[in-house]
Design a protein around this motif. Structure first.
Motif, short mmCIF file in Angstrom:
data_model
loop_
_atom_site.label_atom_id
_atom_site.label_comp_id
_atom_site.label_asym_id
_atom_site.label_seq_id
_atom_site.Cartn_x
_atom_site.Cartn_y
_atom_site.Cartn_z
N LEU A 10 0.83 -1.20 0.00
CA LEU A 10 0.00 0.00 0.00
C LEU A 10 0.87 1.26 0.00
O LEU A 10 0.55 2.25 -0.67
N ILE A 11 1.97 1.22 0.74
CA ILE A 11 2.87 2.37 0.79
C ILE A 11 3.57 2.54 -0.55
O ILE A 11 3.70 3.67 -1.07
N VAL A 12 4.01 1.45 -1.15
CA VAL A 12 4.67 1.51 -2.46
C VAL A 12 3.69 2.06 -3.51
O VAL A 12 4.06 2.88 -4.36
N ASP A 13 2.43 1.66 -3.43
CA ASP A 13 1.43 2.19 -4.37
C ASP A 13 1.28 3.71 -4.20
O ASP A 13 1.16 4.44 -5.19
N ALA A 14 1.29 4.19 -2.95
CA ALA A 14 1.17 5.63 -2.72
C ALA A 14 2.37 6.38 -3.25
O ALA A 14 2.24 7.46 -3.83
N VAL A 15 3.56 5.81 -3.07
CA VAL A 15 4.78 6.43 -3.59
C VAL A 15 4.73 6.49 -5.12
O VAL A 15 5.07 7.51 -5.73
N LEU A 75 11.66 6.04 -6.83
CA LEU A 75 12.93 6.16 -6.11
C LEU A 75 13.16 7.59 -5.65
O LEU A 75 13.52 7.84 -4.49
N GLN A 76 12.95 8.54 -6.54
CA GLN A 76 13.18 9.95 -6.21
C GLN A 76 12.23 10.43 -5.12
O GLN A 76 12.63 11.17 -4.21
N VAL A 77 10.98 10.01 -5.18
CA VAL A 77 10.00 10.42 -4.18
C VAL A 77 10.38 9.87 -2.80
O VAL A 77 10.40 10.60 -1.80
N ALA A 78 10.69 8.57 -2.75
CA ALA A 78 11.02 7.94 -1.47
C ALA A 78 12.29 8.52 -0.87
O ALA A 78 12.38 8.75 0.35
N LEU A 79 13.28 8.80 -1.71
CA LEU A 79 14.55 9.33 -1.21
C LEU A 79 14.41 10.78 -0.77
O LEU A 79 14.97 11.18 0.27
N ALA A 139 19.53 8.08 -8.51
CA ALA A 139 19.32 8.48 -7.12
C ALA A 139 19.83 9.89 -6.87
O ALA A 139 19.18 10.68 -6.17
N LEU A 140 20.96 10.23 -7.44
CA LEU A 140 21.55 11.55 -7.22
C LEU A 140 20.73 12.66 -7.87
O LEU A 140 20.84 13.83 -7.48
N SER A 141 19.90 12.31 -8.85
CA SER A 141 19.06 13.32 -9.50
C SER A 141 18.01 13.88 -8.56
O SER A 141 17.35 14.87 -8.86
N VAL A 142 17.86 13.26 -7.37
CA VAL A 142 16.90 13.76 -6.37
C VAL A 142 17.31 15.13 -5.85
O VAL A 142 16.52 15.82 -5.21
N GLU A 143 18.56 15.52 -6.08
CA GLU A 143 19.04 16.82 -5.61
C GLU A 143 18.14 17.96 -6.06
O GLU A 143 17.96 18.95 -5.35
N ALA A 144 17.55 17.83 -7.24
CA ALA A 144 16.71 18.90 -7.78
C ALA A 144 15.26 18.80 -7.33
O ALA A 144 14.44 19.65 -7.71
N LEU A 145 14.92 17.80 -6.52
CA LEU A 145 13.52 17.57 -6.14
C LEU A 145 13.25 17.92 -4.69
O LEU A 145 13.96 17.47 -3.79
N THR A 146 12.22 18.71 -4.47
CA THR A 146 11.67 18.94 -3.14
C THR A 146 10.19 18.60 -3.20
O THR A 146 9.46 19.14 -4.05
N LEU A 147 9.75 17.71 -2.37
CA LEU A 147 8.35 17.27 -2.42
C LEU A 147 7.42 18.36 -1.94
O LEU A 147 7.68 19.01 -0.92
N PRO A 148 6.29 18.58 -2.62
CA PRO A 148 5.28 19.51 -2.13
C PRO A 148 4.74 19.07 -0.77
O PRO A 148 4.71 17.87 -0.47
N ASP A 149 4.32 20.02 0.03
CA ASP A 149 3.84 19.71 1.38
C ASP A 149 2.68 18.71 1.37
O ASP A 149 2.61 17.83 2.23
#
Length: 328
Positions: free
Chosen positions: A248-253, A265-269, A294-304
């Protein structure tokens, strides 16, 4: 890559760390070299290893690569000691064993010092003050710049950190604690993370992708042939996170990733990287291509709103004694 202070210290490390758990076992020298170079070129500095990874081979391999591939001064080496390949005793955190292990690590790493030396786990058979004396000696002799612990429970961490602050003499203050932390494993939020925040220790999450499950690769009936879940010696490591709750958590991610046009991967990290108290999640990749993703997550900030939704779907059950008494 953005750098962060390691806890309440002056040491700055990249906010993503490179793990070497599989080096010299599943990851050969060529792939390890590609990973290290990719990591360094992306601005990564923190490389985490241990004296038992690959039976010492991971440290040896890292030492070889630092001699010619990447400058030693650009890398923050974090290693661990205390685990022993002995069926009768899993951990030995006696002063003698730890200091001998540190000297062996320095020889394999081909360096005079490590930037962060960590006790791999709590050893109930050794007095804690004896274990902590080894950390003091390591720092006072210049063999370690900073010290921390790994796999300590909340009370063990609080006791160790408080001892270092309160005991007489020159003590090496704990800088960090390393524990598993991800959307699939939030147990550290019960006691350990509040203790780390209060004591000024940086948290270095291991397995921030839920042992690979949060990438979504295990949503099919059979694990991919090149995955940890299909590996004879790593499949039991992945299996606990393949239950219905994890699904269920993986589905939400995955849903969040689709909405943001990024990978699971980017969302979870990004979620674990930006949790309060976290300094740097430790990523273990099979190839340089996986590491680059994985390192491409540097440009990502998740919305609140995404963070709140992920918090809700993965929330652990914390009641008494954590629940506010007014709610009981």
């Amino acid at each position: 890559m953005e750098a962060r202070h390691l806890g309440r210290t002056g040491l700055r490390v990249s906010r993503i760390g490179l793990g070497t758990l599989t080096w010299a076992r599943d990851t050969g020298e060529r792939d390890a070299a590609d990973q290290l170079k990719t990591f360094w070129e992306a601005g990564g500095t923190l490389v985490d290893t241990a004296d038992v990874y690959g039976d010492g081979g991971a440290e040896y391999l890292l030492g070889r690569l630092l001699e010619g591939l990447v400058p030693r001064r650009d890398i923050v080496i974090a290693t661990k000691a205390g685990s022993v390949p002995d069926p009768d005793r899993r951990f030995d955190c006696s002063r003698g064993h730890l200091l001998a292990a540190l000297d062996a690590s320095l020889e394999r790493l081909r360096t005079d010092y490590v930037d962060l030396w960590q006790v791999h786990a709590f050893d109930p058979a050794t007095p804690l003050d004896e274990t902590l004396q080894a950390l003091d000696i390591a720092v006072s002799t210049g063999r370690a710049r900073y010290v921390g612990v790994s796999n300590f429970s909340g009370w063990q961490l609080a006791k160790a950190a408080t001892w270092q602050l309160a005991a007489p003499g020159v003590r090496a203050r704990l800088a960090s604690t390393q524990m598993e932390y991800s959307l699939l494993q939030r147990g550290v939020e019960r006691e350990l993370l509040p203790a780390a925040l209060d004591l000024g220790l940086g948290l270095l999450p291991s397995s921030p992708l839920g042992r690979g499950v949060l990438t979504g690769k295990y949503r099919r009936s059979e694990p991919p042939e090149d995955s940890r879940g299909a590996s004879e010696h790593l499949a039991p490591f992945v299996a606990p996170y393949l239950d219905e709750t994890a699904g269920l958590i993986v589905d939400a991610v995955s849903t969040a990733a689709d909405g943001l046009a990024v990978s699971p991967l980017q969302v979870a990290l990004a979620w674990v990287r930006d949790r309060p108290g976290v300094t740097a999640p430790i990523i273990g990749a099979r190839t340089a291509a996986q590491l680059t993703q994985a390192l491409s997550v540097e440009a990502l900030t998740l919305p609140d709103e995404i963070c709140r939704a992920l918090d809700d779907v993965s929330a652990p059950v914390h009641r008494y004694p954590d629940q506010d008494w007014s709610e009981l």
